[in-house]
Write a protein that holds these residues in place. Structure first.
Motif, PDB file in Angstrom:
ATOM      1  N   ARG A   3       0.865  -1.201   0.000  1.00  0.00           N
ATOM      2  CA  ARG A   3       0.000   0.000   0.000  1.00  0.00           C
ATOM      3  C   ARG A   3       0.888   1.233   0.000  1.00  0.00           C
ATOM      4  O   ARG A   3       1.734   1.399   0.880  1.00  0.00           O
ATOM      5  CB  ARG A   3      -0.846   0.011   1.271  1.00  0.00           C
ATOM      6  N   THR A   4       0.686   2.079  -0.979  1.00  0.00           N
ATOM      7  CA  THR A   4       1.479   3.298  -1.105  1.00  0.00           C
ATOM      8  C   THR A   4       0.538   4.490  -1.194  1.00  0.00           C
ATOM      9  O   THR A   4      -0.561   4.367  -1.722  1.00  0.00           O
ATOM     10  CB  THR A   4       2.336   3.227  -2.397  1.00  0.00           C
ATOM     11  N   ALA A   5       0.984   5.635  -0.676  1.00  0.00           N
ATOM     12  CA  ALA A   5       0.200   6.861  -0.826  1.00  0.00           C
ATOM     13  C   ALA A   5       0.345   7.380  -2.251  1.00  0.00           C
ATOM     14  O   ALA A   5       1.456   7.456  -2.782  1.00  0.00           O
ATOM     15  CB  ALA A   5       0.690   7.907   0.166  1.00  0.00           C
ATOM     16  N   VAL A   6      -0.787   7.729  -2.844  1.00  0.00           N
ATOM     17  CA  VAL A   6      -0.808   8.228  -4.228  1.00  0.00           C
ATOM     18  C   VAL A   6      -1.511   9.587  -4.238  1.00  0.00           C
ATOM     19  O   VAL A   6      -2.573   9.744  -3.623  1.00  0.00           O
ATOM     20  CB  VAL A   6      -1.561   7.226  -5.148  1.00  0.00           C
ATOM     21  N   LEU A   7      -0.917  10.542  -4.940  1.00  0.00           N
ATOM     22  CA  LEU A   7      -1.505  11.882  -5.029  1.00  0.00           C
ATOM     23  C   LEU A   7      -2.787  11.833  -5.853  1.00  0.00           C
ATOM     24  O   LEU A   7      -2.786  11.335  -6.985  1.00  0.00           O
ATOM     25  CB  LEU A   7      -0.502  12.843  -5.674  1.00  0.00           C
ATOM     26  N   ALA A   8      -3.881  12.364  -5.274  1.00  0.00           N
ATOM     27  CA  ALA A   8      -5.181  12.272  -5.945  1.00  0.00           C
ATOM     28  C   ALA A   8      -5.836  13.628  -6.174  1.00  0.00           C
ATOM     29  O   ALA A   8      -6.855  13.715  -6.861  1.00  0.00           O
ATOM     30  CB  ALA A   8      -6.115  11.386  -5.121  1.00  0.00           C
ATOM     31  N   GLY A   9      -5.277  14.692  -5.584  1.00  0.00           N
ATOM     32  CA  GLY A   9      -5.884  16.012  -5.775  1.00  0.00           C
ATOM     33  C   GLY A   9      -4.982  17.089  -5.215  1.00  0.00           C
ATOM     34  O   GLY A   9      -4.187  16.837  -4.305  1.00  0.00           O
ATOM     35  N   VAL A  10      -5.085  18.294  -5.776  1.00  0.00           N
ATOM     36  CA  VAL A  10      -4.266  19.418  -5.323  1.00  0.00           C
ATOM     37  C   VAL A  10      -5.098  20.694  -5.414  1.00  0.00           C
ATOM     38  O   VAL A  10      -5.986  20.794  -6.268  1.00  0.00           O
ATOM     39  CB  VAL A  10      -2.954  19.490  -6.166  1.00  0.00           C
ATOM     40  N   GLY A  11      -4.855  21.625  -4.499  1.00  0.00           N
ATOM     41  CA  GLY A  11      -5.594  22.896  -4.530  1.00  0.00           C
ATOM     42  C   GLY A  11      -4.863  23.947  -3.717  1.00  0.00           C
ATOM     43  O   GLY A  11      -3.952  23.624  -2.949  1.00  0.00           O
ATOM     44  N   SER A  12      -5.232  25.202  -3.888  1.00  0.00           N
ATOM     45  CA  SER A  12      -4.585  26.256  -3.094  1.00  0.00           C
ATOM     46  C   SER A  12      -5.530  27.431  -2.901  1.00  0.00           C
ATOM     47  O   SER A  12      -6.597  27.497  -3.528  1.00  0.00           O
ATOM     48  CB  SER A  12      -3.297  26.738  -3.778  1.00  0.00           C
ATOM     49  N   CYS A  13      -5.146  28.318  -2.014  1.00  0.00           N
ATOM     50  CA  CYS A  13      -5.971  29.486  -1.699  1.00  0.00           C
ATOM     51  C   CYS A  13      -5.059  30.627  -1.244  1.00  0.00           C
ATOM     52  O   CYS A  13      -4.205  30.427  -0.388  1.00  0.00           O
ATOM     53  CB  CYS A  13      -6.938  29.115  -0.569  1.00  0.00           C
ATOM     54  N   LEU A  14      -5.245  31.787  -1.848  1.00  0.00           N
ATOM     55  CA  LEU A  14      -4.502  32.984  -1.443  1.00  0.00           C
ATOM     56  C   LEU A  14      -5.492  34.035  -0.969  1.00  0.00           C
ATOM     57  O   LEU A  14      -6.600  34.134  -1.524  1.00  0.00           O
ATOM     58  CB  LEU A  14      -3.710  33.545  -2.631  1.00  0.00           C
ATOM     59  N   PRO A  15      -5.117  34.841   0.016  1.00  0.00           N
ATOM     60  CA  PRO A  15      -6.011  35.937   0.379  1.00  0.00           C
ATOM     61  C   PRO A  15      -6.080  36.937  -0.764  1.00  0.00           C
ATOM     62  O   PRO A  15      -5.186  36.970  -1.608  1.00  0.00           O
ATOM     63  CB  PRO A  15      -5.358  36.529   1.625  1.00  0.00           C
ATOM     64  N   PRO A  16      -7.132  37.767  -0.819  1.00  0.00           N
ATOM     65  CA  PRO A  16      -7.296  38.628  -1.996  1.00  0.00           C
ATOM     66  C   PRO A  16      -6.227  39.714  -2.162  1.00  0.00           C
ATOM     67  O   PRO A  16      -5.940  40.125  -3.274  1.00  0.00           O
ATOM     68  CB  PRO A  16      -8.675  39.279  -1.788  1.00  0.00           C
ATOM     69  N   LYS A  17      -5.593  40.140  -1.061  1.00  0.00           N
ATOM     70  CA  LYS A  17      -4.755  41.344  -1.158  1.00  0.00           C
ATOM     71  C   LYS A  17      -3.277  41.038  -1.459  1.00  0.00           C
ATOM     72  O   LYS A  17      -2.550  40.527  -0.604  1.00  0.00           O
ATOM     73  CB  LYS A  17      -4.845  42.143   0.145  1.00  0.00           C
ATOM     74  N   ALA A  18      -2.833  41.388  -2.692  1.00  0.00           N
ATOM     75  CA  ALA A  18      -1.414  41.298  -3.036  1.00  0.00           C
ATOM     76  C   ALA A  18      -0.726  42.580  -2.602  1.00  0.00           C
ATOM     77  O   ALA A  18      -1.274  43.670  -2.775  1.00  0.00           O
ATOM     78  CB  ALA A  18      -1.248  41.101  -4.534  1.00  0.00           C
ATOM     79  N   VAL A  19       0.468  42.439  -2.016  1.00  0.00           N
ATOM     80  CA  VAL A  19       1.224  43.608  -1.554  1.00  0.00           C
ATOM     81  C   VAL A  19       2.537  43.645  -2.326  1.00  0.00           C
ATOM     82  O   VAL A  19       3.346  42.712  -2.248  1.00  0.00           O
ATOM     83  CB  VAL A  19       1.498  43.510  -0.032  1.00  0.00           C
ATOM     84  N   SER A  20       2.738  44.724  -3.094  1.00  0.00           N
ATOM     85  CA  SER A  20       3.934  44.817  -3.941  1.00  0.00           C
ATOM     86  C   SER A  20       5.147  45.234  -3.102  1.00  0.00           C
ATOM     87  O   SER A  20       5.009  45.753  -1.984  1.00  0.00           O
ATOM     88  CB  SER A  20       3.708  45.848  -5.054  1.00  0.00           C
ATOM     89  N   ASN A  21       6.336  45.033  -3.670  1.00  0.00           N
ATOM     90  CA  ASN A  21       7.558  45.487  -3.000  1.00  0.00           C
ATOM     91  C   ASN A  21       7.523  46.998  -2.793  1.00  0.00           C
ATOM     92  O   ASN A  21       7.962  47.507  -1.751  1.00  0.00           O
ATOM     93  CB  ASN A  21       8.779  45.115  -3.841  1.00  0.00           C
ATOM     94  N   ASP A  22       7.013  47.707  -3.800  1.00  0.00           N
ATOM     95  CA  ASP A  22       6.960  49.179  -3.688  1.00  0.00           C
ATOM     96  C   ASP A  22       6.084  49.608  -2.509  1.00  0.00           C
ATOM     97  O   ASP A  22       6.390  50.587  -1.827  1.00  0.00           O
ATOM     98  CB  ASP A  22       6.440  49.798  -4.985  1.00  0.00           C
ATOM     99  N   GLU A  23       4.975  48.867  -2.287  1.00  0.00           N
ATOM    100  CA  GLU A  23       4.119  49.218  -1.134  1.00  0.00           C
ATOM    101  C   GLU A  23       4.877  49.038   0.178  1.00  0.00           C
ATOM    102  O   GLU A  23       4.737  49.846   1.097  1.00  0.00           O
ATOM    103  CB  GLU A  23       2.861  48.335  -1.131  1.00  0.00           C
TER     104      GLU A  23
END
Ligand code: UT7
Length: 333
Positions: A3-23
């Motif tokens: 029995r081996t673990a097999v990858l069956a799904g992937v997902g991600s989530c980012l908060p809405p606010k991107a902050v630039s280096n300039d900010e």
């Protein structure tokens, strides 16, 4: 059959606010040029007021479940440095909010290595027949730990979450995970730390000094350890798998610093063009960084079925870990 673990799904989530280096440069003595050239980071995401790590974890977990086509698993693991509260763990609320009350759920604490430790733990649950399916989430609101006056850490870290679903399967099928290599060296605990807030400080009889509630890192030394440990661990896991460096289609390393990833690739003998990099878009998201990078590289078609993937991570503790897998055929959700 093993029995081996097999990858069956992937997902991600980012908060809405991107902050630039300039900010960031508006309030810190830094510049877009310094941050890009020293780290490869162009922006990061910071969670808004009212958000917690579990919110991002639920978002990523829901997408990974949808991708895998299952609605429930036997265990939910959340790798995080920034749990919703010191007690209890964040995983049980994440499981409940994903509709899985009654499911085993616990956190994994290994800072930026937490996701790889979580994967190894999940693979062990599957091969020991404790679970048939496990949801492993790396989730952070690292912005909550950052000292707003410390330019050397404030420009690096960001918030986000990534998740994978593992199921039991056959070692020969695409998605099969392992072998692993895990390690630690507690003698380096001072190099990456939040000094206040734990039993060491509370029982010291001494009030914490200003700023000790924040994350602190000895950047230069950590850089050196990160390259050395990820290189060694990656070489160990390749030897265990019987893969040569040139067999690796993609190196997905912890997105600590683009220069670190480049040095690790050079020392292991993997062309830099085979490194998955999303640090420019999201910064260093600690335990979330590898699953976020996997999800982004899956979404843009970089990772293709049957390709050989090498994961390697390094973080506070000190801790490090690596794993190999082949990429499966997965839906894009
Ligand atoms: O995810 C967990 C593991 N973490 C890591 O792997 C991070 C590892 N470390 C690093 O990525 C790098 O060490 C940093 C990005 C943190 C720092 O880069 P560096 O090239 O090692 O810079 P440094 O610390 O040696 O600092 C060089 C100079 C210093 O000025 P002086 O002393 O030469 O005058 C710093 O004060 O850069 C200065 N500096 C900055 N300047 C502008 C440090 N941070 C900044 C900044 N903006 N944000």
């Amino acid at each position: 059959m093993n029995r081996t673990a097999v990858l069956a799904g992937v997902g991600s989530c980012l908060p809405p606010k991107a902050v630039s280096n300039d900010e960031l440069a508006v309030r810190l003595d830094t510049s877009d040029e310094w941050i890009r050239s020293r780290t490869g980071i162009g922006q990061r995401y910071f969670a808004a007021q009212g958000t917690a790590t579990s919110d991002l974890a639920v978002g990523a977990g829901a997408k990974a479940l949808k991708c895998s086509g299952v609605s429930a698993v036997d265990a939910v693991l959340v790798a995080t440095t920034t749990p919703d509260r010191p007690c209890p763990a964040t995983a049980p609320t994440v499981a409940s909010r994903l509709g899985m009350t009654g499911t085993a759920a616990y956190d994994v604490s290994a800072v930026c290595t937490g996701f790889v430790y979580g994967l190894a733990t999940a693979a062990g649950l599957i091969s020991a027949e404790v679970a048939d399916r496990v949801l492993v989430i790396g989730a952070e609101t690292f912005s909550t730990l950052l000292n707003p006056e410390d330019r050397s850490t404030s420009v690096i870290f960001g918030d986000g979450a990534g998740a994978v679903v593992l199921r039991s399967g056959d070692p020969e099928e695409p998605g099969a995970l392992g072998p692993f290599d895990l390690g630690s060296d507690g003698e380096g605990e001072e190099l990456i730390t939040v000094p206040a807030g734990g039993s060491r400080q509370r029982l010291s009889g001494v009030e914490p000094k200003a700023g000790e509630q924040y994350f602190a890192m000895s950047g230069k030394e950590v850089f050196r350890h990160a390259v050395q440990r990820m290189t060694g661990s990656a070489q160990t896991v390749l030897a265990r798998a019987g893969w040569r460096a040139q067999d690796v289609d993609h190196l997905v390393s912890h997105q600590a610093n683009r220069r670190i990833t480049g040095h690790v690739a050079d020392q292991v003998g993997i062309p830099r063009a085979r490194c998955v990099n999303n640090i420019a878009a999201v910064g260093n998201t600690a335990a979330a960084s590898i699953p976020l990078a996997l999800d982004h590289a899956h979404a843009d078609g970089t990772l293709r079925p049957a390709q050989r993937i090498l994961l390697t991570a390094f973080g506070g503790g000190l801790t490090w870990g690596s794993a190999v897998l082949t990429w499966p055929q997965l839906d894009r959700v």
